[in-house]
Design a protein around this motif. Structure first.
Motif, PDB file in Angstrom:
ATOM      1  N   ILE A 139     -56.974-103.913  78.180  1.00 44.06           N
ATOM      2  CA  ILE A 139     -57.855-104.309  76.972  1.00 44.06           C
ATOM      3  C   ILE A 139     -57.492-105.373  75.995  1.00 44.06           C
ATOM      4  CG2 ILE A 139     -59.060-103.293  75.159  1.00 44.06           C
ATOM      5  CD1 ILE A 139     -59.117-100.606  76.853  1.00 44.06           C
ATOM      6  N   ALA A 140     -56.200-105.229  75.571  1.00 41.14           N
ATOM      7  CA  ALA A 140     -55.719-106.287  74.564  1.00 41.14           C
ATOM      8  C   ALA A 140     -55.676-107.358  75.318  1.00 41.14           C
ATOM      9  CB  ALA A 140     -54.334-106.073  74.263  1.00 41.14           C
ATOM     10  N   LEU A 141     -55.377-107.764  76.488  1.00 41.08           N
ATOM     11  CA  LEU A 141     -55.370-108.970  77.196  1.00 41.08           C
ATOM     12  C   LEU A 141     -56.864-109.557  77.244  1.00 41.08           C
ATOM     13  CD1 LEU A 141     -52.708-108.604  80.000  1.00 41.08           C
ATOM     14  CD2 LEU A 141     -52.299-109.695  77.694  1.00 41.08           C
ATOM     15  N   ASP A 142     -57.653-108.633  77.641  1.00 42.23           N
ATOM     16  CA  ASP A 142     -59.190-109.113  77.967  1.00 42.23           C
ATOM     17  C   ASP A 142     -59.707-109.620  76.667  1.00 42.23           C
ATOM     18  OD1 ASP A 142     -61.548-108.915  79.753  1.00 42.23           O
ATOM     19  OD2 ASP A 142     -62.294-107.827  77.966  1.00 42.23           O
ATOM     20  N   ARG A 143     -59.292-109.106  75.457  1.00 41.95           N
ATOM     21  CA  ARG A 143     -59.997-109.609  74.227  1.00 41.95           C
ATOM     22  C   ARG A 143     -59.648-110.996  74.075  1.00 41.95           C
ATOM     23  NH1 ARG A 143     -58.425-104.900  70.838  1.00 41.95           N
ATOM     24  NH2 ARG A 143     -60.109-103.572  71.705  1.00 41.95           N
ATOM     25  N   ILE A 144     -58.292-111.499  74.242  1.00 42.16           N
ATOM     26  CA  ILE A 144     -57.771-112.539  74.082  1.00 42.16           C
ATOM     27  C   ILE A 144     -58.197-113.677  75.418  1.00 42.16           C
ATOM     28  CG2 ILE A 144     -55.724-114.156  74.065  1.00 42.16           C
ATOM     29  CD1 ILE A 144     -54.343-111.563  72.997  1.00 42.16           C
ATOM     30  N   ARG A 145     -58.389-113.215  76.346  1.00 42.67           N
ATOM     31  CA  ARG A 145     -58.654-113.989  77.679  1.00 42.67           C
ATOM     32  C   ARG A 145     -60.018-114.214  78.017  1.00 42.67           C
ATOM     33  NH1 ARG A 145     -53.228-112.510  81.470  1.00 42.67           N
ATOM     34  NH2 ARG A 145     -51.856-113.033  80.157  1.00 42.67           N
ATOM     35  N   ARG A 146     -60.883-113.294  77.814  1.00 37.59           N
ATOM     36  CA  ARG A 146     -62.183-113.359  78.333  1.00 37.59           C
ATOM     37  C   ARG A 146     -62.855-114.618  77.939  1.00 37.59           C
ATOM     38  NH1 ARG A 146     -66.022-110.492  80.917  1.00 37.59           N
ATOM     39  NH2 ARG A 146     -64.348-108.915  81.283  1.00 37.59           N
ATOM     40  N   PRO A 147     -62.767-115.010  76.349  1.00 41.64           N
ATOM     41  CA  PRO A 147     -63.471-116.284  76.072  1.00 41.64           C
ATOM     42  C   PRO A 147     -62.911-117.356  76.755  1.00 41.64           C
ATOM     43  CG  PRO A 147     -62.631-115.031  74.230  1.00 41.64           C
ATOM     44  CD  PRO A 147     -62.034-114.062  75.388  1.00 41.64           C
ATOM     45  N   LEU A 148     -61.565-117.540  77.169  1.00 42.51           N
ATOM     46  CA  LEU A 148     -60.941-118.519  77.811  1.00 42.51           C
ATOM     47  C   LEU A 148     -61.427-118.603  79.029  1.00 42.51           C
ATOM     48  CD1 LEU A 148     -57.285-117.850  76.415  1.00 42.51           C
ATOM     49  CD2 LEU A 148     -58.989-119.391  75.561  1.00 42.51           C
TER      50      LEU A 148
END
Ligand code: S3P
Length: 173
Positions: A133-142
């Motif tokens: 979930i933490a990685l998704d927050r950072i990476r989804r917009p990328l």
């Protein structure tokens, strides 16, 4: 057979990039290549061993170099989940045709990754779902800014996902 342009798969750990790359390559009579395998071969050690010896920064440098060396050969390329973190990689991927984001909700990814976390240094000794979930927050917009096409991989087998990708590619031509 060489493709006219690379087809590059991006997306989080557990989204099935490597398996789908093989299924898609079979479907298109193309050659699959796995960026993590290129990095391991070049380094002569596993991804976990690279993280241990060189830290994440050392791995990211190798990942950037491997991406540069791998693109442009008309193949189906599976990348690692963090390839989009480096803005230089995002530019290379955005310029390449075609970059495909394999998406799935984090609970689905967590279930797929339970038995494989030890092979992934970012998940080792972590609560897998919380970390995803933490990685998704950072990476989804990328992923969103980098991909030309987004494919929902939920509840679909790799062969079906490959067929979905082929259809999406045809739609773009
Ligand atoms: C990583 C994903 C891994 C691998 C490395 C780092 C990440 O690849 O490149 O462990 O930062 O998400 P997969 O996405 O194939 O698991």
């Amino acid at each position: 057979m060489l493709l006219e342009n690379d087809i590059i798969l991006i997306g989080p750990m557990g989204s099935g990039k490597s398996t789908v790359a093989h299924a898609l390559a079979r479907l298109l009579a193309a050659t699959p290549v796995d960026l993590d395998a290129v990095i391991e071969k070049e380094a002569g050690k596993t991804i976990s061993a690279i993280f241990e010896a060189e830290g994440e920064a050392g791995f990211r440098l190798r990942e950037h170099q491997a991406l540069q060396a791998t693109l442009g050969q008309g193949r189906v390329v599976a990348t690692g989940g963090g390839v989009v973190l480096d803005p230089r990689n995002r530019m290379l991927l955005r310029r390449a045709q075609t970059c495909i984001w394999l998406d799935a909700p984090t609970d689905v990814l967590a279930a797929r990754l339970q038995s494989e976390a030890m092979k992934r240094p970012l998940l080792a000794n972590e609560n897998i779902e919380a970390k995803l979930i933490a990685l998704d927050r950072i990476r989804r917009p990328l992923y969103e800014e980098t991909a030309h096409i987004r494919i929902d991989t939920q509840a679909a087998a790799p062969d079906q996902i490959a067929v979905k990708i082929e259809a999406a590619l045809l739609e773009r031509t």
